[in-house]
Design a protein around this motif. Structure first.
Motif: not given
Length: 199
Positions: A47-59, A126-135
């Motif tokens: 459940g914790h991972l799902a919550s964090v993954a949702l933020v990852v997906a949005v970012v 997450l905001t510092r990760m290199p911008a690039g291909h969405h995948g």
């Protein structure tokens, strides 16, 4: 913020009783079953991972639409606002009763992690990760979420087993440290750090 910080944040979440280990211990003590306690912890981590993954997906979804600086500023404002709201709120989210099925426990964990802003703490990474291909952005963010959740799970398991086997929940009445308040201050601090780094 490095991968070490991601692991430390995961460990911090694992120590925090509001993130699930206390619930797992209560279920184990209620049924007098260490197995029930140990079955609860992976579901709570899921459940914790799902919550964090949702933020990852949005970012990762907005990273291609918004510049990194604007996203970092927005994330910083969100973190500070959420932390202040958490500090000033008089009531906390509550669930009904302690007898939950494993899917209900996963849903509870998702809601608690979301309400406590678990994924928000990873925004500086997450905001510092290199911008690039969405995948690539998504897979990198999910890796960060996975490492974070693994650290949370291992720490929560260690704490839960020690409390269940040796301490018991009665000690929490005598020696309670308000981790919710510390968590709120950490949210505000992470938001301020994100804003300063973005400007």
């Amino acid at each position: 913020m490095t991968l070490t910080a991601v692991i430390l944040l995961g460990a911090f979440h694992g120590i925090n009783p509001a993130m699930g280990w206390l619930f797992a211990v209560a279920r184990g003590l209620q049924e007098r079953s260490r197995d029930l306690l140990l079955q609860s912890l992976p579901v709570i981590a899921l459940g914790h991972l799902a919550s964090v993954a949702l933020v990852v997906a949005v970012v990762s979804a907005t990273g291609s639409l918004v510049t990194g600086t604007a996203l970092a500023i927005g994330a910083g404002i969100l973190l500070v606002g959420f932390g202040l709201w958490h500090l000033l709120a008089r009531r906390h989210f509550r669930w009904v009763g302690m007898r939950l099925s494993l899917p209900q426990l996963a849903a509870w964990s998702f809601l608690m992690s979301s309400v406590h802003g678990a994924g928000l703490m990873l925004l500086p990474v997450l905001t510092r990760m290199p911008a690039g291909h969405h995948g690539h952005a998504l897979s990198g963010g999910l890796f960060v979420a996975g490492v974070h959740t693994l650290a949370m799970f291992l720490t929560a398991t260690a704490v839960a087993v020690v409390v269940y086997e040796f301490v018991g929940v009665a000690v929490l009445r005598r020696a309670w440290f308000n981790l919710d308040r510390m968590w709120a201050f950490a949210l505000v601090g992470a938001g301020v750090f994100t804003l300063v780094a973005a400007v």
